[in-house]
Design a protein around this motif. Structure first.
Motif, PDB file in Angstrom:
ATOM      1  N   THR A  70      11.062  13.341   9.819  1.00  0.00           N
ATOM      2  CA  THR A  70      10.628  12.039  10.346  1.00  0.00           C
ATOM      3  C   THR A  70      11.754  11.246  11.000  1.00  0.00           C
ATOM      4  OG1 THR A  70      11.018  11.083   8.152  1.00  0.00           O
ATOM      5  CG2 THR A  70       8.764  11.815   8.663  1.00  0.00           C
ATOM      6  N   ASN A  71      12.995  11.555  10.650  1.00  0.00           N
ATOM      7  CA  ASN A  71      14.163  10.837  11.194  1.00  0.00           C
ATOM      8  C   ASN A  71      14.132   9.339  10.882  1.00  0.00           C
ATOM      9  OD1 ASN A  71      15.423  13.115  12.426  1.00  0.00           O
ATOM     10  ND2 ASN A  71      13.903  13.013  14.082  1.00  0.00           N
ATOM     11  N   VAL A  72      13.630   8.994   9.698  1.00  0.00           N
ATOM     12  CA  VAL A  72      13.705   7.589   9.288  1.00  0.00           C
ATOM     13  C   VAL A  72      15.134   7.276   8.859  1.00  0.00           C
ATOM     14  CG1 VAL A  72      11.282   7.512   8.590  1.00  0.00           C
ATOM     15  CG2 VAL A  72      13.038   8.108   6.900  1.00  0.00           C
ATOM     16  N   ILE A  73      15.453   5.998   8.753  1.00  0.00           N
ATOM     17  CA  ILE A  73      16.815   5.564   8.436  1.00  0.00           C
ATOM     18  C   ILE A  73      16.906   5.241   6.945  1.00  0.00           C
ATOM     19  CG2 ILE A  73      18.627   3.887   8.965  1.00  0.00           C
ATOM     20  CD1 ILE A  73      17.212   3.445  11.674  1.00  0.00           C
ATOM     21  N   LEU A 132      15.503  -6.835   9.384  1.00  0.00           N
ATOM     22  CA  LEU A 132      14.396  -6.083   8.786  1.00  0.00           C
ATOM     23  C   LEU A 132      13.305  -6.993   8.240  1.00  0.00           C
ATOM     24  CD1 LEU A 132      16.456  -3.379   6.825  1.00  0.00           C
ATOM     25  CD2 LEU A 132      15.218  -3.072   8.975  1.00  0.00           C
ATOM     26  N   LEU A 133      13.283  -8.240   8.677  1.00  0.00           N
ATOM     27  CA  LEU A 133      12.358  -9.226   8.108  1.00  0.00           C
ATOM     28  C   LEU A 133      10.901  -8.759   8.150  1.00  0.00           C
ATOM     29  CD1 LEU A 133      11.923 -12.033   6.880  1.00  0.00           C
ATOM     30  CD2 LEU A 133      11.748 -12.932   9.203  1.00  0.00           C
ATOM     31  N   PHE A 134      10.463  -8.249   9.292  1.00  0.00           N
ATOM     32  CA  PHE A 134       9.051  -7.868   9.406  1.00  0.00           C
ATOM     33  C   PHE A 134       8.691  -6.681   8.512  1.00  0.00           C
ATOM     34  CE2 PHE A 134       5.488  -5.611  11.443  1.00  0.00           C
ATOM     35  CZ  PHE A 134       4.527  -6.607  11.328  1.00  0.00           C
ATOM     36  N   PRO A 135       9.435  -5.568   8.551  1.00  0.00           N
ATOM     37  CA  PRO A 135       9.073  -4.477   7.633  1.00  0.00           C
ATOM     38  C   PRO A 135       9.205  -4.857   6.164  1.00  0.00           C
ATOM     39  CG  PRO A 135      11.111  -3.967   8.818  1.00  0.00           C
ATOM     40  CD  PRO A 135      10.504  -5.157   9.485  1.00  0.00           C
ATOM     41  N   TRP A 154      15.358  -0.632  13.648  1.00  0.00           N
ATOM     42  CA  TRP A 154      14.264   0.005  12.923  1.00  0.00           C
ATOM     43  C   TRP A 154      13.180   0.333  13.942  1.00  0.00           C
ATOM     44  CZ3 TRP A 154       9.273  -2.057  12.608  1.00  0.00           C
ATOM     45  CH2 TRP A 154       9.125  -3.396  12.972  1.00  0.00           C
ATOM     46  N   HIS A 155      12.347   1.330  13.616  1.00  0.00           N
ATOM     47  CA  HIS A 155      11.386   1.840  14.597  1.00  0.00           C
ATOM     48  C   HIS A 155       9.950   1.661  14.107  1.00  0.00           C
ATOM     49  CE1 HIS A 155      14.697   3.613  16.830  1.00  0.00           C
ATOM     50  NE2 HIS A 155      15.130   4.169  15.716  1.00  0.00           N
ATOM     51  N   TRP A 156       9.068   1.352  15.057  1.00  0.00           N
ATOM     52  CA  TRP A 156       7.652   1.174  14.728  1.00  0.00           C
ATOM     53  C   TRP A 156       7.030   2.455  14.197  1.00  0.00           C
ATOM     54  CZ3 TRP A 156       4.996  -3.188  14.215  1.00  0.00           C
ATOM     55  CH2 TRP A 156       5.523  -4.349  14.786  1.00  0.00           C
ATOM     56  N   LYS A 157       7.567   3.592  14.582  1.00  0.00           N
ATOM     57  CA  LYS A 157       7.004   4.857  14.112  1.00  0.00           C
ATOM     58  C   LYS A 157       7.165   5.018  12.598  1.00  0.00           C
ATOM     59  CE  LYS A 157      11.195   7.655  14.767  1.00  0.00           C
ATOM     60  NZ  LYS A 157      11.795   8.824  15.446  1.00  0.00           N
ATOM     61  N   ALA A 158       8.084   4.243  12.013  1.00  0.00           N
ATOM     62  CA  ALA A 158       8.300   4.305  10.569  1.00  0.00           C
ATOM     63  C   ALA A 158       7.324   3.413   9.801  1.00  0.00           C
ATOM     64  CB  ALA A 158       9.739   3.903  10.232  1.00  0.00           C
ATOM     65  N   PHE A 159       6.497   2.675  10.507  1.00  0.00           N
ATOM     66  CA  PHE A 159       5.612   1.694   9.872  1.00  0.00           C
ATOM     67  C   PHE A 159       4.722   2.320   8.781  1.00  0.00           C
ATOM     68  CE2 PHE A 159       2.158  -1.377   9.565  1.00  0.00           C
ATOM     69  CZ  PHE A 159       2.862  -2.563   9.517  1.00  0.00           C
ATOM     70  N   PRO A 160       4.075   3.478   9.038  1.00  0.00           N
ATOM     71  CA  PRO A 160       3.258   4.083   7.968  1.00  0.00           C
ATOM     72  C   PRO A 160       4.073   4.425   6.719  1.00  0.00           C
ATOM     73  CG  PRO A 160       2.780   5.100  10.084  1.00  0.00           C
ATOM     74  CD  PRO A 160       3.998   4.254  10.292  1.00  0.00           C
ATOM     75  N   TYR A 161       5.331   4.762   6.918  1.00  0.00           N
ATOM     76  CA  TYR A 161       6.184   5.102   5.784  1.00  0.00           C
ATOM     77  C   TYR A 161       6.597   3.850   5.008  1.00  0.00           C
ATOM     78  CZ  TYR A 161       6.313   9.252   8.718  1.00  0.00           C
ATOM     79  OH  TYR A 161       5.951  10.320   9.500  1.00  0.00           O
ATOM     80  N   PHE A 162       6.690   2.714   5.715  1.00  0.00           N
ATOM     81  CA  PHE A 162       6.929   1.454   5.017  1.00  0.00           C
ATOM     82  C   PHE A 162       5.748   1.136   4.095  1.00  0.00           C
ATOM     83  CE2 PHE A 162       9.465   0.029   8.993  1.00  0.00           C
ATOM     84  CZ  PHE A 162      10.602   0.651   8.523  1.00  0.00           C
TER      85      PHE A 162
END
Length: 425
Positions: free
Chosen positions: A355-358, A394-397, A219-227
């Motif tokens: 965004t290329n999120v997973i 994925l614990l943190f997100p 998982w990528h930090w760039k996806a954080f706002p989308y989380f």
């Protein structure tokens, strides 16, 4: 004086000895009950859904059969008492003299099984929780020395049942704390730890597998706002689920005859299943299918409207199932809805914003976020979600999204289905 001290020490020793034995028994029985109900439901739900897929006529017959069987059993076998779900546990823990009657074990086991396998759009989680709590309640009645520890032993049963269902001792422990007990005494920690340890041991001995088989690569930090966005959307959807359940159940109280409730709910459920077969039962079959293909899904107009329809109508069909006399709660519906909310958000982001999120990650995180927001128990939801896939990558997100979802849900509407019932009904 020394003799009095020795007597007190001996009493404490005997008490804890009995508590440990009781916790071991509760852990074993609750885990065995949960695994039996889980395996039986999976097996027969798959068989009946396969028949319904081949012949749509069964989609119109099964809900009526399931709700009718439950009503007949309730009338002739279970003292004409309706199952109230987790509210039954609250009523017992709040009053020292109250206890859960032994018939609640077969009642919730059988009713939960028949509800789901015949298409009722809920899950067996709440049925397992109440049946397991009953095991704890009965155990404390067997020894006078344990009477003061009814809540702790009920929590031991609940924790063991949740552990066995979701293959996560942390989820079992935290659910018992966050939802049932809300405080952690030494006795609570002792008996709950023992019961979940026995439960996970039985899961390993019986070779229990995680519910969903997926491989998390990254998982990528760039996806954080989308989380964060997923958490907000999940919180709002959880309020919609909660209010829908409370509204429809309230409206059904105006029907005096059980027959009327069964017919109306069965007809409406059947229509919903005919339009959206993904809503059949707990819906985990649809989640598994979409998890496997999530990263390859391309957004089209039919797919968009299909997922939106699932998110909108699942709470309605779930509410009709419960209002019509089905057994269950919002655990499985929350996990189901959250998975599709996460999938929809991911494919929309990828299609329109590049965004290329997973999508796979978003489905899993969405499950936890929606569950957290629905039951206001974020840490329980975190470990249930990780237990569902037996992976903590994925614990943190999941942690962040669950906390956001719960806060959004609680800010908009401070009650859950369980806390509202406990305080208002």
């Amino acid at each position: 004086m020394s003799s009095i001290t020795q007597i007190k020490k001996h009493f404490v020793f005997i008490k804890y000895q009995k508590l440990i034995i009781a916790a071991m028994i509760i852990g074993f029985l609750s885990a065995f009950l949960a695994i039996s109900l889980k395996r039986g439901t999976e097996h027969y739900e798959e068989l009946l859904f396969d028949q319904a897929s081949k012949n749509n006529l069964f989609l119109f017959i099964f809900p009526l059969i399931g709700l009718t069987i439950i009503a007949v059993l309730r009338y002739y076998l279970f003292n004409k008492k309706t199952n109230k779900g987790i509210k039954e546990i609250f009523e017992t823990t709040e009053k020292r003299k109250n206890s859960l009657p032994i018939y609640k074990i077969p009642s919730h086991f059988i009713n939960g099984l028949f509800t789901v396998i015949f298409g009722g759009s809920t899950g067996i989680e709440v049925s397992t929780v109440v049946a397991s709590a009953t095991i704890g309640s009965i155990t404390q009645e067997k020894e006078n020395i344990l009477n003061r520890h009814k809540v702790e032993l009920i929590c031991a049963g609940v924790a063991s049942g949740i552990t066995a269902l979701f293959f996560s001792p942390f989820a079992g422990f935290l659910f018992a704390y966050e939802v049932i007990s809300k405080k952690a005494s030494k006795t609570f920690i002792l008996v709950t730890t023992i019961s979940v340890s026995i439960s996970i041991l039985i899961c390993l001995l019986l070779n229990e597998k995680p519910l969903f088989h997926v491989t998390i690569k990254e998982w990528h930090w760039k996806a954080f706002p989308y989380f964060i966005l997923l958490g907000i959307i999940s919180g709002m959807n959880a309020v919609y689920l909660t209010k829908t359940v409370l509204f429809i159940k309230d409206k059904f109280t105006s029907f005096k005859k059980s027959r009327t409730k069964i017919i109306i709910s069965a007809v409406l459920i059947s229509i919903g299943l005919f339009i959206l077969p993904q809503l059949y039962g707990d819906g985990y079959h649809a989640i598994k299918e979409n998890l496997a293909n999530s990263n390859n899904i391309v957004l089209t107009i039919p797919i968009f409207f299909s997922i939106v329809s699932i998110v909108i109508f699942k709470p309605i069909i779930t509410s009709l199932t419960l209002a019509g006399g089905g057994d269950g709660g919002v655990f499985a519906p929350s996990i189901f809805i959250g998975g599709f909310v996460g999938l929809l958000l991911a494919v929309v982001l990828n299609t329109f914003f590049n965004t290329n999120v997973i999508p796979l990650n978003f489905m899993i995180i969405g499950m936890g976020a929606m569950l957290s927001a629905s039951i206001h128990a974020p840490f329980t939801a975190i470990f249930i979600t990780c237990g569902l896939i037996n992976d903590y990558s994925l614990l943190f997100p999941i942690l962040v999204t669950c906390l956001v979802a719960k806060q959004v849900s609680k800010t908009i509407y401070p009650f859950t289905v369980y806390s509202f019932s406990n305080n208002k009904i």
